[in-house]
Design a protein around this motif. Structure first.
Motif, PDB file in Angstrom:
ATOM      1  N   ARG A  27       0.833  -1.206   0.000  1.00  0.00           N
ATOM      2  CA  ARG A  27       0.000   0.000   0.000  1.00  0.00           C
ATOM      3  C   ARG A  27       0.867   1.256   0.000  1.00  0.00           C
ATOM      4  N   GLN A  28       1.918   1.238   0.811  1.00  0.00           N
ATOM      5  CA  GLN A  28       2.827   2.385   0.874  1.00  0.00           C
ATOM      6  C   GLN A  28       3.498   2.622  -0.475  1.00  0.00           C
ATOM      7  N   ALA A  29       3.883   1.537  -1.140  1.00  0.00           N
ATOM      8  CA  ALA A  29       4.561   1.659  -2.426  1.00  0.00           C
ATOM      9  C   ALA A  29       3.630   2.225  -3.501  1.00  0.00           C
ATOM     10  N   LEU A  30       2.326   2.021  -3.360  1.00  0.00           N
ATOM     11  CA  LEU A  30       1.364   2.503  -4.351  1.00  0.00           C
ATOM     12  C   LEU A  30       0.950   3.956  -4.149  1.00  0.00           C
ATOM     13  N   GLN A  31       1.325   4.532  -3.014  1.00  0.00           N
ATOM     14  CA  GLN A  31       0.962   5.931  -2.771  1.00  0.00           C
ATOM     15  C   GLN A  31       1.693   6.821  -3.773  1.00  0.00           C
ATOM     16  N   PRO A  32       1.059   7.903  -4.180  1.00  0.00           N
ATOM     17  CA  PRO A  32       1.725   8.833  -5.107  1.00  0.00           C
ATOM     18  C   PRO A  32       3.039   9.333  -4.518  1.00  0.00           C
ATOM     19  N   ALA A  33       3.976   9.592  -5.385  1.00  0.00           N
ATOM     20  CA  ALA A  33       5.317  10.009  -4.954  1.00  0.00           C
ATOM     21  C   ALA A  33       5.278  11.265  -4.093  1.00  0.00           C
TER      22      ALA A  33
END
Length: 125
Positions: free
Chosen positions: A111-117
Motif C-alpha cells: 500500500r505504501q509503495a502505491l501511494q503517489p510520490a
C-alpha cells in the motif's frame, strides 16, 4: 437484460438451517464474516453485487447454512468494500487461521509503495 424492477429475491421455502442476516454496521459485518470464515474456511465464500438502478452495493457472505449481508448506497463505503475484499482474499491464502485479524505487514508495504510520490517522503540527492 434485466431491469431492477424485475430483479427481486426469489422466495424459498423456509428452513431451520438457512438463516439470512442483514447487518447495518460494517465492522459488525466484517467481524461476523471473519468468524464464519475461521469456522468453515472451505465452505465460506462471498459475492459483491452492484445494482446500478438504485446505486446499491451488496456484500454477501455464506457458508450454505447462514448468509450475512451488508447493503449500502453510500459512495464513502466503497473503501470499506475494497478493504473487505482485500481482507477476504488474504484470509483465503493464510496458513494459520488463528491470525486472521493480525495486520499483514507485506500488504501494508505494498500500500505504501502505491501511494503517489508526492505523499511519500523524498530524499534529497
Amino acid at each position: 437484460r434485466h431491469s431492477c424492477q424485475h430483479q427481486g429475491v426469489q422466495s424459498r421455502s423456509p428452513s431451520a438451517h438457512n438463516a439470512m442476516v442483514y447487518l447495518n454496521d460494517f465492522e459488525e459485518f466484517m467481524a461476523a464474516s471473519q468468524e464464519m470464515f475461521a469456522t468453515k474456511p472451505l465452505r465460506t465464500r462471498y459475492l459483491v453485487t452492484y445494482r446500478h438502478c438504485d446505486a446499491k452495493v451488496i456484500l454477501k457472505v455464506t457458508d450454505d447454512k447462514a448468509v450475512l449481508k451488508f447493503k449500502t448506497d453510500q459512495l464513502a463505503d466503497n473503501k470499506k468494500v475494497e478493504r473487505f475484499s482485500q481482507a477476504f482474499a488474504r484470509w483465503t491464502v493464510m496458513k494459520d487461521l488463528d491470525k486472521l485479524d493480525v495486520a499483514d505487514a507485506e500488504l501494508e508495504e505494498a500500500r505504501q509503495a502505491l501511494q503517489p510520490a508526492a505523499k511519500r517522503k523524498r530524499r534529497k540527492h
